[in-house]
Each structure stands twice: as structure tokens, then as C-alpha cells.
Design an enzyme around this catalytic site. Sequence first.
Site, PDB file in Angstrom:
ATOM      1  N   HIS A  71      -7.292  -4.410  10.239  1.00 34.93           N
ATOM      2  CA  HIS A  71      -7.010  -4.215   8.811  1.00 34.93           C
ATOM      3  C   HIS A  71      -5.701  -4.886   8.402  1.00 34.93           C
ATOM      4  O   HIS A  71      -4.786  -5.022   9.208  1.00 34.93           O
ATOM      5  CB  HIS A  71      -7.050  -2.732   8.401  1.00 34.93           C
ATOM      6  CG  HIS A  71      -5.877  -1.890   8.786  1.00 34.93           C
ATOM      7  ND1 HIS A  71      -5.969  -0.801   9.625  1.00 34.93           N
ATOM      8  CD2 HIS A  71      -4.569  -1.941   8.425  1.00 34.93           C
ATOM      9  CE1 HIS A  71      -4.791  -0.229   9.758  1.00 34.93           C
ATOM     10  NE2 HIS A  71      -3.921  -0.914   9.041  1.00 34.93           N
ATOM     11  N   GLU A 129      -9.665  -1.783   5.197  1.00 35.64           N
ATOM     12  CA  GLU A 129     -10.321  -1.400   6.447  1.00 35.64           C
ATOM     13  C   GLU A 129     -11.577  -2.249   6.683  1.00 35.64           C
ATOM     14  O   GLU A 129     -12.106  -2.849   5.732  1.00 35.64           O
ATOM     15  CB  GLU A 129     -10.711   0.078   6.370  1.00 35.64           C
ATOM     16  CG  GLU A 129      -9.527   1.028   6.224  1.00 35.64           C
ATOM     17  CD  GLU A 129      -8.744   1.227   7.520  1.00 35.64           C
ATOM     18  OE1 GLU A 129      -8.780   0.353   8.414  1.00 35.64           O
ATOM     19  OE2 GLU A 129      -8.085   2.275   7.639  1.00 35.64           O
ATOM     20  N   ASN A 173      -7.651  -2.355  14.325  1.00 36.29           N
ATOM     21  CA  ASN A 173      -9.044  -2.659  13.940  1.00 36.29           C
ATOM     22  C   ASN A 173      -9.127  -3.889  13.027  1.00 36.29           C
ATOM     23  O   ASN A 173     -10.161  -4.149  12.424  1.00 36.29           O
ATOM     24  CB  ASN A 173      -9.683  -1.443  13.248  1.00 36.29           C
ATOM     25  CG  ASN A 173      -8.960  -1.053  11.966  1.00 36.29           C
ATOM     26  OD1 ASN A 173      -7.995  -1.700  11.572  1.00 36.29           O
ATOM     27  ND2 ASN A 173      -9.420  -0.010  11.302  1.00 36.29           N
ATOM     28  N   ASP A 208       0.813  -1.209   0.000  1.00 31.61           N
ATOM     29  CA  ASP A 208       0.000   0.000   0.000  1.00 31.61           C
ATOM     30  C   ASP A 208       0.848   1.262   0.000  1.00 31.61           C
ATOM     31  O   ASP A 208       2.079   1.192   0.160  1.00 31.61           O
ATOM     32  CB  ASP A 208      -0.966  -0.004   1.199  1.00 31.61           C
ATOM     33  CG  ASP A 208      -0.285  -0.374   2.511  1.00 31.61           C
ATOM     34  OD1 ASP A 208       0.956  -0.337   2.567  1.00 31.61           O
ATOM     35  OD2 ASP A 208      -1.001  -0.695   3.469  1.00 31.61           O
TER      36      ASP A 208
END
Length: 240
Positions: free
Chosen positions: A137, A142, A135, A67
Site C-alpha cells: 500500500h 490498500e 502489502n 492520510d
Amino acid sequence: MKIIKCTDYEDVSQKASELVIQQIKINPKSVLGLATGSTPIKLYDNLVKAYQRKEISFKNVLSYNLDEYIGINREHSQSYYQYMYKHLFSLVDMNKKNIHIPNNDEKQIDKITQLYNEDLNKHQIDLQILGIGSNGHIGFNEPGTPFENETFIVELDEQTRKDNKRFFKSLDEVPKYAITMGIKNIMRSKKIILMASGIEKANAIHKMINGTVTEDLPASILQRHPDVTIIIDQLAGSKL
Ligand code: GLP
């Protein structure tokens, strides 16, 4: 899922680097999927040391990064482009033409995902390195991201921006968007290593391993991959 429980961050980095070194020794032309964030820094440090000891060479290794932020350019100190050169690429014999990091040029925004995805689909990643967000990811997929997604542009979760604020002067400076490999791209890899260290990852690790497979916890999809190794320290594994 194979789970390797380590004592601390050093130990996690040591175990992960042994697996990457083994991969490069077995196949010097390996295609590696690379991650950023604070977790793999010591892994890269160990790989650089192995290169300096002449144990491995990156001359024929191909790399694809997961990414990159959108909204800061490649010259920005917090871009993943700068990160990769600082921690690995400028310290080993990587061939520049074998390095792939998603282009984040906003002028080409309508083309960059397609181009990266086409590039990615020319090869199969032999070994994908992953970290995990608090979280759940992976890459920048996400919670709520469809499992079918290939490379796409994502609006970053508030939690992710807060977690990554430590790298910037203020929350306002943390980019709001990123380009990321999709879950489908990640799942195409032959092998996956996910590394996690610290108490702030404990919930995500617990749900990833013991929870149901759900798009609300993107890393849970790894339960369906045939060759995943989870390398965690005591704190990250404390809720297992
Ligand atoms: C970042 C990256 C992920 C990384 C994760 C955890 O935002 N996009 O690839 O795994 O968040 O980062 P860290 O290792 O710094 O906790």
C-alpha cells in the site's frame, strides 16, 4: 523508475533528505506531499537539522499529508497530526496556514474527503514522499483500491492493522478506517520519492519494481509515473 540502493536506514534517510533539501533550495515555495510511519522519521530529523543550520527554510513551503486515521481524534498520540508536529512542524518555521493534514472529525465525515480533495487539486505537489506497506500500500491505498480513486475513506486491511499494532496498546485499539489521498492524487505529483527499509518490505519492493501493474499491489502504479526515485536499503532490496 530510478533506484538508489543504500546500505541501511541511515543511508536511505540521508539520500532522501538530500533530495528534499535540494527541492526546497531550488524552489523555496515548494509544495511537498508528506508521509508518516516509521520510515520517514530520520528524514524529518535530517530536514530539521538542515533548517537549524540555516540551509533551508520552510517559511514558504506548502505541505499536504497523505492520510490520517479515522476513529481517533487529532489529540491522540498516534494521530498523524501529532506525528507531523512532533517530528517536523513544531521544529521548523512552517507557516501553520500552509499545513494540510486530512481532517478526521467524524461529525463531518460526509464532507471531509471532498474538502481535502478540493484543497489538494488547487495545487500540484512538486515532491511527494512515500513509504510502502508490507502489502504494497501507498498512503492508505490498500490492495484492490481502484487506481482512479481520489481522496476517500478506506477500511484498513487486516495486515496493515497488524503492522501498525506496534504503535498501539492492542490490535483492538488500531483504527479500522482512515482518510487517504487516492492513487490519482499521488500520481499527479511532479516527482515522487519512495523510501523503504527492512526485510519486511522486500516482497512489496520486488513486486512494485518487477511485477505487473495491478491494483492488487497499489505501489506498482508507480512504474507508470515519469519521475519516481526508489530509495531502499540492502534488506528491502534483497529480493530484486
Ligand atoms: C502506514 C502509512 C503509510 C506508510 C506505511 C509504512 O500505515 N499509512 O503512509 O508508508 O504504512 O509504514 P512504516 O514506514 O511504519 O513501515
